[in-house]
Design an enzyme around this catalytic site. Structure first.
Site, short mmCIF file in Angstrom:
data_model
loop_
_atom_site.label_atom_id
_atom_site.label_comp_id
_atom_site.label_asym_id
_atom_site.label_seq_id
_atom_site.Cartn_x
_atom_site.Cartn_y
_atom_site.Cartn_z
N GLU A 270 -26.99 -16.56 15.46
CA GLU A 270 -26.08 -17.64 15.84
C GLU A 270 -25.34 -17.34 17.15
O GLU A 270 -25.00 -18.26 17.90
CB GLU A 270 -25.07 -17.91 14.72
CG GLU A 270 -25.69 -18.32 13.38
CD GLU A 270 -26.63 -19.52 13.47
OE1 GLU A 270 -26.50 -20.32 14.41
OE2 GLU A 270 -27.53 -19.63 12.59
N GLU A 299 -33.48 -22.59 20.19
CA GLU A 299 -33.95 -21.58 19.25
C GLU A 299 -34.52 -20.37 19.98
O GLU A 299 -34.48 -19.25 19.46
CB GLU A 299 -34.99 -22.17 18.30
CG GLU A 299 -34.46 -23.21 17.33
CD GLU A 299 -33.35 -22.70 16.42
OE1 GLU A 299 -33.25 -21.46 16.23
OE2 GLU A 299 -32.59 -23.51 15.89
#
Length: 499
Positions: A270, A299
């Site tokens: 994250e 991502e």
């Protein structure tokens, strides 16, 4: 950028900038509402919050589809725009098309329904309650099918391609079928080869630790990775995520006393998302061109942090030191390597190693295509899931819904078309790493010398600071000299796990 002077040479464009800035402000509050719902909101607030968020979503939708905004989009194309302004106009058109295609009632209905479905899913998953979850998911999928049909007709795309286009502009099923087809041609054999090579590895004793100690470890690592706590924070949720907006980034993790690595590596993942958001160009904040390029590029950053960096020898050495410091453990570098690089087929996607991880995405990709074209019904999901898991990873999920088709948050919130971004992101991450090595030399050596800042500066200069000034293919080509090339991902896995 948003100045709107009477003597401006681009009055229509200036009006668009002002409108999108206003939309951004409401989306800021929308993002914080989502974060609060997943972290701090008491369960009794769910119904009222769902209604409020549905109303907010409808208001944002009305702003995005205002006739004046649509008129300005056409007129602004006739004005003399700079390359940066032209890129922003391109992104404005993309975002407006996504909004104007959908009726406001559908947007409001979907928001309310997915809030209710997600809230119920959190307990239903814990209870392995497929029969309770199924009717909720059926309602969500029905609306997503309607959304996909409408978006597809407007854009000349198949319904599922229209959903892919929401998260990865320009991505289509034909290209993904080819990419995943190539993966299937070599990945199963590689999984077996890696497992055979690791057969002599001894099991690692994982130290037990409480959430407080794990949180201290996570915060220390976040600081080392350059997370700006003046523009973000770490919290706890049942499913780790990154939210908020640039300048106010919220990330979450979860804690397991018997497995600190789950929390640590989900946090590192994250932080990759967060550093991207914190690195987006400040002068373009509030404009579509100032947003992240796509979910696959997003991502790529989280997976670069989690996989390319987080499982590299130099970072493992750094993490081992911090783990022992905060958890009172006595792990060796070799033990942590064996813990985080061990390739073992498992049921849970977010806990999967990077070699078997694409199998989880390929499964979800096939499920989503079937759900949208009606060849697969929600009621058939458990059986389909079990069959595919056995084929791909040799595991069964029969009657184990919580670890099978109920495990992810994406479908309860109506996000179909997102999952392929994870595997595309892993491929982009490997490709970026290859280019970074050419520019900076051995990355492990830099980290060992305490020069991780050089790695971050390269990412910032080449990816974060670019926002959406370039299309995905343009960005990747500028950084690496070619468009997406999955061979870099294969080479990365071979080097790390079979080298």
């Amino acid at each position: 950028m948003t100045a709107n002077k009477q003597d401006s040479a681009t009055p229509n464009y200036d009006g668009l900038c002002a409108a999108f800035k206003q939309i951004h402000h409401f989306q800021h509050l929308q993002a914080l509402g989502d974060w609060d719902q997943a972290t701090m909101m008491p369960s009794g607030g769910s119904e009222g919050r769902g209604e409020a968020m549905a109303e907010l979503a409808l208001h944002i939708h009305k702003l995005k589809t205002a006739p004046s905004l649509v008129d300005n989009l056409s007129a602004a194309g006739e004005e003399a725009l700079t390359p940066q302004q032209a890129a922003n106009l391109r992104e404005m058109r993309y975002h407006t098309l996504q909004a104007t295609a959908l009726p406001g009632e559908l947007v409001q209905q979907k928001t309310a329904l997915t809030y209710a479905c997600e809230h119920a899913w959190r307990q239903q998953r814990k209870d392995n309650d497929w029969q309770g979850f199924k009717p909720n998911l059926e309602q969500v999928i029905a609306l997503v099918r309607e959304e996909a049909q409408i978006l597809g007709e407007v854009q000349g795309l198949s319904p599922y391609d229209a959903l892919l286009n929401k998260f990865e502009p320009g991505c289509q099923t034909a290209a993904l079928d080819k990419v995943f087809g190539e993966l299937r041609s070599w990945l199963p054999e590689m999984i077996q080869q890696v497992q055979a090579k690791q057969q002599s590895w001894q099991p690692v004793t994982i130290p037990h630790s409480g959430a407080t100690a794990q949180q201290a470890l996570n915060l220390d690592v976040m600081q080392r990775l350059g997370f700006d706590f003046n523009q973000g924070r770490l919290d706890t949720s049942s499913h780790p995520f990154s939210g908020g907006v640039p300048g106010d980034v919220r990330i979450t993790t979860r804690y397991d006393e018997s497995d600190f690595a789950t929390s640590l590596y989900s946090t590192i993942h994250e932080v990759g998302h967060a550093r991207y958001e914190q690195g987006l160009p400040i002068d373009l904040r509030g404009q579509p061109v100032g947003l992240a390029r796509s979910m696959a590029i997003h991502e790529s950053q989280s997976l670069f942090f989690e996989m390319q960096l987080g499982r590299s020898p130099a970072m493992i050495a750094l993490l081992t030191e911090k783990i022992n410091q905060h958890l009172g453990a006595s792990l060796s570098n070799e033990s942590l390597t064996h813990l985080v690089q061990r390739v073992t087929p498992g049921l849970i996607r977010v806990d999967a190693d990077e070699v078997t991880y694409p199998c989880h995405i390929m499964l979800r990709y096939e499920v989503e295509k079937g759900l949208i074209d009606n060849s697969l019904q929600v009621a058939d999901l458990p059986e389909f899931w079990d069959t595919q898991m056995q084929r791909l990873l040799g595991l069964s999920t029969q009657n184990d819904y919580r670890n099978g088709c109920m495990q992810d948050i994406h479908w309860p919130v109506g996000e179909l078309g997102y999952f392929p971004s994870y595997s595309l992101g892993a491929m982009y991450a490997a490709q970026f790493k290859a280019s970074m090595v050419k520019a900076l030399g051995d990355i492990d050596s830099l980290i060992e010398q305490g020069n991780i800042t050089q790695v971050m500066d390269w990412l910032n200069q080449n990816i974060w600071s670019q926002g959406s000034l370039l299309t995905t293919d343009e960005l990747v080509t500028r950084v690496t000299g070619e468009v997406l090339n999955p061979v870099h991902f294969k080479h990365h896995l071979e080097e790390r796990y079979l080298g």
